[in-house]
Design a protein around this motif. Sequence first.
Motif: not given
Length: 116
Positions: A26-42, A47-56
């Motif tokens: 981690w490079v010292g960015g801010e901690t945030i929280e997001i919420e959405g629907t998973i649209t893609q998973v790898r 490490h794994g990655e998920v694509q998340l639809d957050v308000d479009g």
Amino acid sequence: MRRQAKWLLALVILLFLVPAQAHHGWVGGETIEIEGTITQVRLGNPHGEVQLDVDGETWTVEVGQPWRNERAGLAEGDLAEGVELRVSGEHAGERLLKAEQLWIGEERYVLYPGRI
């Protein structure tokens, strides 16, 4: 001459280690929280990655390696398309989040215990 060779070797090693740490750490960015629907998973390594639809808008969320996700209590199929996900973590770039913990429904999963 031998001392110079040792210093040069140390410098070369250092130059290779710094980019690796920047990529995986981690490079010292801010901690945030997001919420959405998973649209893609790898899922997989490094490490794994998920694509998340957050308000479009599409966000990329980096989750843990398979062993880390399992240790956090995630089962196969928990991170799947259509799942509603809330994620807290390091804002690592434009619409990129390195997940430290996540919630599926009311169930909380801590991926990086030392970070929270």
